[in-house]
Design a protein around this motif. Structure first.
Motif, PDB file in Angstrom:
ATOM      1  N   PHE A  42      35.862  14.531  21.964  1.00 44.75           N
ATOM      2  CA  PHE A  42      35.935  14.003  23.160  1.00 44.75           C
ATOM      3  C   PHE A  42      37.459  14.195  23.397  1.00 44.75           C
ATOM      4  O   PHE A  42      37.491  14.596  24.553  1.00 44.75           O
ATOM      5  N   ALA A  43      38.030  14.077  22.603  1.00 41.08           N
ATOM      6  CA  ALA A  43      39.797  14.326  22.575  1.00 41.08           C
ATOM      7  C   ALA A  43      40.558  15.716  24.051  1.00 41.08           C
ATOM      8  O   ALA A  43      41.245  15.856  24.974  1.00 41.08           O
ATOM      9  N   ILE A  44      39.479  16.995  23.069  1.00 39.81           N
ATOM     10  CA  ILE A  44      39.315  18.023  24.118  1.00 39.81           C
ATOM     11  C   ILE A  44      38.427  18.176  25.423  1.00 39.81           C
ATOM     12  O   ILE A  44      38.872  18.199  25.716  1.00 39.81           O
ATOM     13  N   TYR A  45      37.345  16.891  25.446  1.00 40.87           N
ATOM     14  CA  TYR A  45      36.829  17.156  26.222  1.00 40.87           C
ATOM     15  C   TYR A  45      38.305  16.609  27.528  1.00 40.87           C
ATOM     16  O   TYR A  45      38.255  16.797  29.063  1.00 40.87           O
ATOM     17  N   ASP A  46      38.294  15.245  26.691  1.00 34.65           N
ATOM     18  CA  ASP A  46      39.259  14.209  27.780  1.00 34.65           C
ATOM     19  C   ASP A  46      40.572  14.641  28.154  1.00 34.65           C
ATOM     20  O   ASP A  46      40.310  14.695  29.628  1.00 34.65           O
ATOM     21  N   SER A  47      41.058  15.864  27.059  1.00 34.52           N
ATOM     22  CA  SER A  47      42.232  16.582  27.734  1.00 34.52           C
ATOM     23  C   SER A  47      42.116  18.062  28.809  1.00 34.52           C
ATOM     24  O   SER A  47      42.811  17.250  29.873  1.00 34.52           O
ATOM     25  N   TYR A  48      40.891  17.754  29.018  1.00 33.51           N
ATOM     26  CA  TYR A  48      40.758  19.221  29.793  1.00 33.51           C
ATOM     27  C   TYR A  48      40.502  18.703  31.188  1.00 33.51           C
ATOM     28  O   TYR A  48      40.738  18.701  32.404  1.00 33.51           O
ATOM     29  N   ARG A  49      39.436  17.391  31.488  1.00 35.12           N
ATOM     30  CA  ARG A  49      38.887  16.823  32.224  1.00 35.12           C
ATOM     31  C   ARG A  49      40.434  16.017  33.487  1.00 35.12           C
ATOM     32  O   ARG A  49      40.516  15.888  34.138  1.00 35.12           O
ATOM     33  N   SER A  50      41.352  15.896  32.334  1.00 36.81           N
ATOM     34  CA  SER A  50      42.708  15.453  32.931  1.00 36.81           C
ATOM     35  C   SER A  50      43.391  16.033  33.539  1.00 36.81           C
ATOM     36  O   SER A  50      44.349  15.734  35.071  1.00 36.81           O
TER      37      SER A  50
END
Length: 199
Positions: A42-50
């Motif tokens: 989730f941390a990887i996904y959220d940083s990419y999305r942000s």
């Protein structure tokens, strides 16, 4: 970091790298193991999305010629936009993590990084191990190290250097953009379009 501490992942990695598979199995705590992978992904996904969202906001602000606040006095800090040297931010961060962020006037982040560095260095016994190593006691130096805490240090240390460097460059770009807009709005003759190449 909390989950990593609970499952002793760093210690298990050290045992695995040394070929001690059974010791790695024994040190791992399976109670929190199932939490690590979802949080990590989730941390990887959220940083990419942000990052994607922030890039869109940046493009909109550029197209709308959005105003940039160049001076701000807050409860915690005084911020103003000026040009700074990226290599100096790197050198300060290499000396003591958080000083590069202080150089950029990011006081809250600098405080967080400084406290985190102190906790990691203290818990890992890094200073004591370094002292023993300087004295020539290599075995004692290795034995006093807490590998679970020590493995946080390289990624944390190099991230603070990278963060200071990148933010200095981005601040300098913002400064040049504000300067360019100011000169166009205040000193360009009406009806004459002067194009300025960015460097």
């Amino acid at each position: 970091m909390f989950i990593n501490q609970k499952i002793h992942l760093n210690a298990a990695m050290v045992f695995t790298f040394n070929g001690q598979i059974q010791a790695a199995r024994e040190v791992l705590d399976p109670k929190f193991m199932s939490l690590y992978i979802p949080v990590y992904l989730f941390a990887i996904y959220d940083s990419y999305r942000s990052a994607v969202d922030l890039n869109k906001v940046y493009l909109l602000a550029q197209r709308e010629n959005g105003r940039i606040n160049v001076f701000n006095i807050g409860a915690l800090e005084i911020n103003y936009l000026d040009k700074r040297k990226p290599w100096l931010a790197v050198v300060w961060s290499m000396g003591i993590p958080s000083v590069g962020q202080l150089y950029l006037h990011r006081l809250v982040l600098a405080g967080f990084i400084l406290i985190s560095t102190i906790v990691i260095v203290w818990q890992s016994n890094f200073i004591l191990a370094l002292h023993e190593l300087i004295l020539g006691h290599v075995r004692t130096s290795s034995s006093v190290l807490n590998t679970q805490w020590l493995l946080y240090l390289p990624s944390f240390y190099f991230f603070t250097i990278y963060d200071a460097y990148v933010n200095t460059i981005e601040n300098n770009k913002l400064y040049c953009d504000v300067q360019k807009r100011f000169l166009i709005e205040n000193y360009q003759p009406e009806g004459h379009i002067l194009t300025i190449e960015e460097h």
